[in-house]
Scaffold this motif. Sequence first.
Motif, short mmCIF file in Angstrom:
data_model
loop_
_atom_site.label_atom_id
_atom_site.label_comp_id
_atom_site.label_asym_id
_atom_site.label_seq_id
_atom_site.Cartn_x
_atom_site.Cartn_y
_atom_site.Cartn_z
N MET A 1 13.44 -2.76 -13.53
CA MET A 1 12.49 -2.05 -12.71
C MET A 1 12.10 -2.91 -11.50
SD MET A 1 8.95 -0.37 -13.90
CE MET A 1 8.33 0.92 -12.90
N ALA A 2 12.01 -2.27 -10.36
CA ALA A 2 11.69 -2.97 -9.11
C ALA A 2 10.21 -3.32 -9.04
CB ALA A 2 12.07 -2.11 -7.92
N THR A 3 9.94 -4.43 -8.39
CA THR A 3 8.57 -4.90 -8.19
C THR A 3 8.25 -4.94 -6.70
OG1 THR A 3 9.19 -7.22 -8.00
CG2 THR A 3 8.81 -6.38 -10.24
N LYS A 4 7.02 -5.22 -6.37
CA LYS A 4 6.62 -5.40 -4.97
C LYS A 4 7.36 -6.59 -4.35
CE LYS A 4 3.54 -2.16 -4.37
NZ LYS A 4 3.85 -1.03 -3.50
N LEU A 5 7.59 -7.61 -5.16
CA LEU A 5 8.34 -8.77 -4.69
C LEU A 5 9.78 -8.38 -4.35
CD1 LEU A 5 6.84 -11.44 -4.47
CD2 LEU A 5 8.17 -12.26 -6.41
N ASP A 6 10.37 -7.52 -5.18
CA ASP A 6 11.72 -7.03 -4.89
C ASP A 6 11.75 -6.33 -3.54
OD1 ASP A 6 12.69 -8.01 -7.32
OD2 ASP A 6 12.49 -6.07 -8.34
N GLU A 7 10.77 -5.50 -3.29
CA GLU A 7 10.70 -4.80 -2.01
C GLU A 7 10.54 -5.79 -0.86
OE1 GLU A 7 7.74 -1.72 -2.07
OE2 GLU A 7 8.72 -0.65 -3.71
N GLN A 8 9.73 -6.80 -1.06
CA GLN A 8 9.52 -7.81 -0.02
C GLN A 8 10.83 -8.49 0.35
OE1 GLN A 8 6.55 -10.84 -0.94
NE2 GLN A 8 7.75 -12.36 0.17
N TYR A 9 11.62 -8.87 -0.65
CA TYR A 9 12.86 -9.58 -0.36
C TYR A 9 13.96 -8.64 0.15
CZ TYR A 9 10.81 -13.78 -2.32
OH TYR A 9 10.00 -14.87 -2.56
N ILE A 10 13.94 -7.39 -0.26
CA ILE A 10 14.88 -6.43 0.33
C ILE A 10 14.54 -6.23 1.81
CG2 ILE A 10 15.52 -3.97 0.41
CD1 ILE A 10 17.15 -5.41 -1.66
N ARG A 11 13.26 -6.26 2.15
CA ARG A 11 12.88 -6.18 3.57
C ARG A 11 13.43 -7.39 4.35
NH1 ARG A 11 9.65 -1.83 3.70
NH2 ARG A 11 8.17 -1.53 2.02
N GLU A 12 13.45 -8.55 3.72
CA GLU A 12 14.05 -9.73 4.36
C GLU A 12 15.56 -9.50 4.57
OE1 GLU A 12 12.68 -12.63 5.63
OE2 GLU A 12 10.82 -11.49 5.34
N ALA A 13 16.20 -8.92 3.57
CA ALA A 13 17.62 -8.61 3.69
C ALA A 13 17.85 -7.56 4.79
CB ALA A 13 18.18 -8.13 2.36
N LEU A 14 16.93 -6.62 4.92
CA LEU A 14 17.04 -5.61 5.99
C LEU A 14 16.96 -6.26 7.38
CD1 LEU A 14 15.04 -2.67 4.44
CD2 LEU A 14 17.38 -2.52 5.36
N LYS A 15 16.18 -7.31 7.52
CA LYS A 15 16.14 -8.04 8.80
C LYS A 15 17.51 -8.62 9.13
CE LYS A 15 11.28 -9.41 8.37
NZ LYS A 15 10.37 -10.55 8.12
N GLU A 16 18.18 -9.14 8.10
CA GLU A 16 19.54 -9.66 8.29
C GLU A 16 20.49 -8.52 8.66
OE1 GLU A 16 20.82 -12.75 8.37
OE2 GLU A 16 18.80 -13.58 8.12
N ALA A 17 20.33 -7.38 8.01
CA ALA A 17 21.17 -6.23 8.31
C ALA A 17 20.98 -5.78 9.76
CB ALA A 17 20.87 -5.08 7.35
N GLN A 18 19.76 -5.86 10.23
CA GLN A 18 19.47 -5.51 11.64
C GLN A 18 20.20 -6.48 12.57
OE1 GLN A 18 17.65 -2.70 12.46
NE2 GLN A 18 18.35 -3.12 14.52
N ASP A 19 20.23 -7.75 12.22
CA ASP A 19 20.97 -8.74 13.03
C ASP A 19 22.46 -8.40 13.05
OD1 ASP A 19 18.62 -10.11 13.56
OD2 ASP A 19 19.02 -11.71 12.09
N ALA A 20 22.99 -7.95 11.92
CA ALA A 20 24.40 -7.55 11.85
C ALA A 20 24.66 -6.36 12.75
CB ALA A 20 24.79 -7.23 10.41
N LEU A 21 23.76 -5.40 12.74
CA LEU A 21 23.90 -4.21 13.58
C LEU A 21 23.93 -4.60 15.05
CD1 LEU A 21 24.03 -1.09 13.49
CD2 LEU A 21 21.53 -1.10 13.70
N LYS A 22 23.05 -5.50 15.45
CA LYS A 22 23.02 -5.98 16.84
C LYS A 22 24.33 -6.67 17.21
CE LYS A 22 18.03 -6.70 16.92
NZ LYS A 22 16.97 -7.72 16.82
N ALA A 23 24.94 -7.33 16.25
CA ALA A 23 26.20 -8.04 16.48
C ALA A 23 27.42 -7.13 16.31
CB ALA A 23 26.30 -9.24 15.54
N ARG A 24 27.18 -5.84 16.09
CA ARG A 24 28.24 -4.84 15.90
C ARG A 24 29.07 -5.09 14.65
NH1 ARG A 24 29.50 -1.62 20.81
NH2 ARG A 24 27.84 -2.12 22.28
#
Length: 152
Positions: A1-24
């Motif tokens: 089961m997911a926790t608030k901490l899990d959501e927090q770290y997935i948001r960190e991973a989403l920041k990395e995904a955004q960097d990937a998108l910018k880099a095409r």
Amino acid sequence: MATKLDEQYIREALKEAQDALKAREKPVGAVVVQRSRVIGRAHHQTKALRDPTAHAAIIAITQAANTVESEQLANATLYVTQEPCCMCVGAMLLGGINRLVFGADDVKQGACGSAIDLPANERLNRKLTVTRGVLAGDCAAILRKSTVGSRA
């Protein structure tokens, strides 16, 4: 089961995904956490590095191992925006990561229940606990952004 901490770290991973998108690159991001500390973070870099193995999870695992100066990442969790492929799950198992949390399913190459289920294979000598679907909508949305421009 997911926790608030899990959501927090997935948001960190989403920041990395955004960097990937910018880099095409394919917009997938990952972070490795051990004892409440981020020890590795990365995004897909297969195009930039001309390396088919340069997936976000692989690079984050390598960074984490270098951070702790060990090839074993006991009691570590990998957070990634998209369900990992067989190569990435294999690296997690070899590295001793014991928990995986991911956002969006990958029906074509996902190795945690979508296309194949490696963590469920009882013949493997290591176990990986999987929590799926954390912020799945946000994770799927950024993946869709990368395909919108390529359809034209």
